[in-house]
Design a protein around this motif. Structure first.
Motif, PDB file in Angstrom:
ATOM      1  N   THR A  17       0.802  -1.425   0.126  1.00 28.85           N
ATOM      2  CA  THR A  17      -0.050   0.200  -0.649  1.00 28.85           C
ATOM      3  C   THR A  17       0.861   1.508   0.228  1.00 28.85           C
ATOM      4  O   THR A  17       1.746   1.693   0.709  1.00 28.85           O
ATOM      5  CB  THR A  17      -0.850   0.322   1.238  1.00 28.85           C
ATOM      6  N   VAL A  18       0.567   2.035  -0.228  1.00 30.87           N
ATOM      7  CA  VAL A  18       1.254   4.007  -0.605  1.00 30.87           C
ATOM      8  C   VAL A  18       1.103   4.421   0.045  1.00 30.87           C
ATOM      9  O   VAL A  18      -0.032   4.643   0.987  1.00 30.87           O
ATOM     10  CB  VAL A  18       1.357   4.664  -2.056  1.00 30.87           C
ATOM     11  N   ASP A  19       2.130   5.254   0.277  1.00 23.64           N
ATOM     12  CA  ASP A  19       1.764   6.477   1.314  1.00 23.64           C
ATOM     13  C   ASP A  19       1.986   6.173   2.878  1.00 23.64           C
ATOM     14  O   ASP A  19       0.938   6.928   3.619  1.00 23.64           O
ATOM     15  CB  ASP A  19       0.958   7.478   0.861  1.00 23.64           C
ATOM     16  N   GLN A  20       1.870   4.646   3.101  1.00 21.80           N
ATOM     17  CA  GLN A  20       2.041   4.535   4.635  1.00 21.80           C
ATOM     18  C   GLN A  20       3.444   3.115   4.789  1.00 21.80           C
ATOM     19  O   GLN A  20       3.258   2.220   4.653  1.00 21.80           O
ATOM     20  CB  GLN A  20       0.914   3.810   5.208  1.00 21.80           C
ATOM     21  N   ILE A  69       9.378   1.127   6.344  1.00 21.53           N
ATOM     22  CA  ILE A  69       9.614   1.809   4.472  1.00 21.53           C
ATOM     23  C   ILE A  69       8.486   2.369   4.180  1.00 21.53           C
ATOM     24  O   ILE A  69       7.160   1.799   4.672  1.00 21.53           O
ATOM     25  CB  ILE A  69      10.249   0.679   3.605  1.00 21.53           C
ATOM     26  N   ARG A  70       8.357   2.792   3.041  1.00 22.75           N
ATOM     27  CA  ARG A  70       7.505   3.714   3.394  1.00 22.75           C
ATOM     28  C   ARG A  70       7.619   4.161   1.620  1.00 22.75           C
ATOM     29  O   ARG A  70       8.571   5.176   1.146  1.00 22.75           O
ATOM     30  CB  ARG A  70       7.181   5.021   3.745  1.00 22.75           C
ATOM     31  N   TYR A 120       3.822  -6.226   4.425  1.00 17.81           N
ATOM     32  CA  TYR A 120       3.004  -5.532   4.080  1.00 17.81           C
ATOM     33  C   TYR A 120       1.594  -6.032   4.549  1.00 17.81           C
ATOM     34  O   TYR A 120       2.011  -7.458   3.999  1.00 17.81           O
ATOM     35  CB  TYR A 120       2.764  -4.720   2.567  1.00 17.81           C
ATOM     36  N   LYS A 121       0.854  -5.833   5.412  1.00 20.08           N
ATOM     37  CA  LYS A 121      -0.528  -6.697   5.762  1.00 20.08           C
ATOM     38  C   LYS A 121      -1.201  -6.902   5.360  1.00 20.08           C
ATOM     39  O   LYS A 121      -2.968  -7.477   5.925  1.00 20.08           O
ATOM     40  CB  LYS A 121      -0.450  -6.513   7.790  1.00 20.08           C
TER      41      LYS A 121
END
Length: 345
Positions: free
Chosen positions: A37-40, A54-55, A179-180
């Motif tokens: 997922t982006v931006d998190q 990481i983001r 990433y969950k």
């Protein structure tokens, strides 16, 4: 500087696994999954991030997500499908995009005819997760990338990805992904028909796959030994060729030296033979031109035979002619040689 990152470890919230119709190709079982997922920040720290999260921003995602297209998905039976095994590739990504809800999706297909056990395993465990709500059995995907990162300005223990290049992904249990919110779904080529496998069958399949991988490791080691031996043989062959070339060069030089010596010896022999010939050959003395006494007096008229019988008589005949003294002397000198008179006589 690019770092190699592999998203794995920690727990994750999973989505339902769904089966749907597929195309007609017998070796293509389509899949669709969320990589990140982006931006998190990620829920866990990927391998290579030094324990930090990481983001990936939406702009970086949009710029580099297509690098995953053409890359492969792998699965690791030996590690219980909880890690990466880049050498055991079972699927390929042919589409990548970002959805409006901020998820980076990839689609592609598993080689179902080549890896029917992989497809059956995914269906079996996702079925258990859906039927009994056992989220630990839900399959997800863990991405693999080389990335350039920097410390986040607004959050501690977070690295912002500035650029990346996707190198692949792994199909693994969702609780092993960084990433969950990822999930993995495969569509069946045969709708309305589910493959049922018992835990014992799955265990036997895993054992068989581990045995195959052990065999592959043995083969790899054997191949490496062969490569080493071939390298040794090549090195020995190169040394032999160099030695042969040196021997051939030495032989050629020795032959040239022998030929030169033979030529020098022959020249010396010819020179000696010529010198011997010169030494043994004495040219004959030039034949002296003599005149007979009769010839010498003939121009003075008829010559009596008695006048040329000996040198003394000849000289008397010359004196009788009353010739000039010079001319008389010349006739006597010529006659002296004709009669063979020596000096002093």
């Amino acid at each position: 500087m690019l770092k190699t990152l592999k998203m794995s470890n920690s727990k994750m919230r999973v989505q339902d696994f769904k089966l749907s119709d597929a195309g007609s190709h017998p070796n293509k079982v389509p899949f669709k999954c969320v990589l990140f997922t982006v931006d998190q920040p990620s829920d866990g720290s990927p391998s290579g991030a030094g324990g930090k999260l990481i983001r990936i921003s939406s702009s970086v995602c949009d710029q580099y997500l297509q690098t995953f297209v053409g890359m492969a998905l792998n699965i690791d039976y030996a590690a219980g499908m909880s890690d990466h095994e880049p050498r055991f590739k079972v699927a390929v990504i042919d589409k990548a995009y970002r959805s409006m809800d901020g998820c980076a999706w990839v689609e592609g297909y598993i080689y179902g005819k080549d890896f029917p056990d992989v497809v059956a395993t995914i269906r079996y465990y996702n079925g258990l997760a859906a039927e009994y709500n056992w989220s630990e059995y839900q399959f997800g995907a863990s991405l693999e990338m080389e990335a350039s990162v920097q410390n986040a300005a607004d959050m501690e223990n977070v690295l912002d990805v500035m650029e990346f290049c996707g190198t692949g992904a792994a199909i693994l249990f969702a609780d092993a992904a960084a990433y969950k919110t990822t999930s993995f779904a495969a569509r069946d080529n045969k709708p309305k028909e589910d493959v049922k496998m018992t835990p014992e069958e799955i265990k036997a399949m895993q054992d068989a796959m581990k045995a195959i991988q052990d065999g592959m490791s043995t083969i790899t080691a054997s191949v490496q030994n062969v490569v080493t031996e071939v390298g040794t043989i090549k090195s020995d062959l190169t040394s032999m060729k160099a030695a042969n070339a040196e021997v051939e060069q030495k032989t050629a030089e020795e032959q040239a030296a022998a030929d030169l010596k033979a030529a020098n010896d022959k020249t010396a022999a010819l020179e000696k033979e010529l010198a011997d010939l010169k030494a043994s050959h004495t040219p004959p003395e030039p034949e002296r031109k003599t005149f007979s006494a009769a010839n010498l007096l003939s121009k003075y008229g008829k010559v009596e035979e008695s006048a040329t019988s000996d040198f003394s008589t000849f000289c008397a005949s010359v004196d009788a002619l009353n010739l000039p003294s010079g001319e008389s002397m010349v006739l006597k000198m010529k006659a002296k040689a004709s009669f063979g008179v020596k000096e002093g006589e």
